[in-house]
Write a protein that holds these residues in place. Structure first.
Motif, short mmCIF file in Angstrom:
data_model
loop_
_atom_site.label_atom_id
_atom_site.label_comp_id
_atom_site.label_asym_id
_atom_site.label_seq_id
_atom_site.Cartn_x
_atom_site.Cartn_y
_atom_site.Cartn_z
N UNK A 264 -24.03 -29.48 36.05
CA UNK A 264 -22.89 -29.28 36.96
C UNK A 264 -21.90 -28.31 36.33
N UNK A 265 -21.65 -28.43 35.03
CA UNK A 265 -20.76 -27.48 34.34
C UNK A 265 -21.31 -26.07 34.43
N UNK A 266 -22.64 -25.94 34.25
CA UNK A 266 -23.26 -24.62 34.32
C UNK A 266 -23.18 -24.07 35.74
N UNK A 267 -23.33 -24.93 36.74
CA UNK A 267 -23.20 -24.49 38.14
C UNK A 267 -21.77 -24.02 38.39
N UNK A 268 -20.78 -24.76 37.90
CA UNK A 268 -19.39 -24.34 38.07
C UNK A 268 -19.13 -22.98 37.43
N UNK A 269 -19.69 -22.78 36.24
CA UNK A 269 -19.54 -21.49 35.54
C UNK A 269 -20.18 -20.38 36.38
N UNK A 270 -21.36 -20.66 36.94
CA UNK A 270 -22.07 -19.67 37.75
C UNK A 270 -21.30 -19.36 39.03
N UNK A 271 -20.74 -20.39 39.67
CA UNK A 271 -19.92 -20.16 40.87
C UNK A 271 -18.72 -19.27 40.55
N UNK A 272 -18.15 -19.45 39.37
CA UNK A 272 -17.02 -18.60 38.95
C UNK A 272 -17.49 -17.16 38.74
N UNK A 273 -18.69 -16.98 38.19
CA UNK A 273 -19.24 -15.64 38.03
C UNK A 273 -19.43 -14.96 39.38
N UNK A 274 -19.88 -15.73 40.36
CA UNK A 274 -20.05 -15.17 41.71
C UNK A 274 -18.69 -14.75 42.26
N UNK A 275 -17.71 -15.61 42.10
CA UNK A 275 -16.37 -15.31 42.60
C UNK A 275 -15.80 -14.06 41.92
#
Length: 147
Positions: A92-103
């Protein structure tokens, strides 16, 4: 497996429609970023639901068994569930980091060499941060070093 069958299997297994870039479409443009945001958000939501189910299960199943073997079995089951949830918490932390990269519009390029990771690889592993070649090379180096 024919292409249509692969797409149907992908839709069934992953619950999303594979992205088909339009001719001349920019890599990681707004539509593509929206596609991956949707995938990652859904994945995160499923993981969070699983966490809730585990908590409920552990509350419901918690019992003080007089038989030590029964108690040990239950404790082992709970330990396995907690280990799985811990891995999911990290994911979940990695997904949050990835979502931030997308943003931040920094998603989709290899951290090592800077080339496009590719839509199919990202659909298979949405949190990937390396292209296939760099990932393979990193794994070979890891095996040689013995980490």
């Amino acid at each position: 497996m024919p292409t249509q069958a692969k797409q149907q299997a992908s839709q069934t297994l992953s619950g999303f429609e594979p992205y088909v870039p339009k001719e001349g479409e920019e890599y990681m443009g707004a539509p593509m970023r929206a596609h991956f945001t949707k995938i990652l958000s859904r994945w995160k939501q499923e993981l969070m639901q699983e966490v809730d189910r585990t908590v409920d299960h552990m509350k419901d199943e918690a019992a003080n068994f007089p038989d030590p073997a029964d108690r040990a079995s239950q404790e082992e089951e709970f330990a396995l569930e907690l280990r799985a949830r811990d891995r999911e918490r990290k994911l979940i932390k990695k997904i949050d980091k990835t979502l931030q990269l997308i943003e931040d519009e920094e998603y989709g390029w290899c951290d090592s060499c800077g080339i496009e990771i590719g839509v199919k690889r990202l659909e298979a592993r949405p949190t990937a941060d390396m292209c296939v070649d760099c990932k393979n090379l990193a794994e070979i180096k890891e095996k040689q070093v013995g980490k």
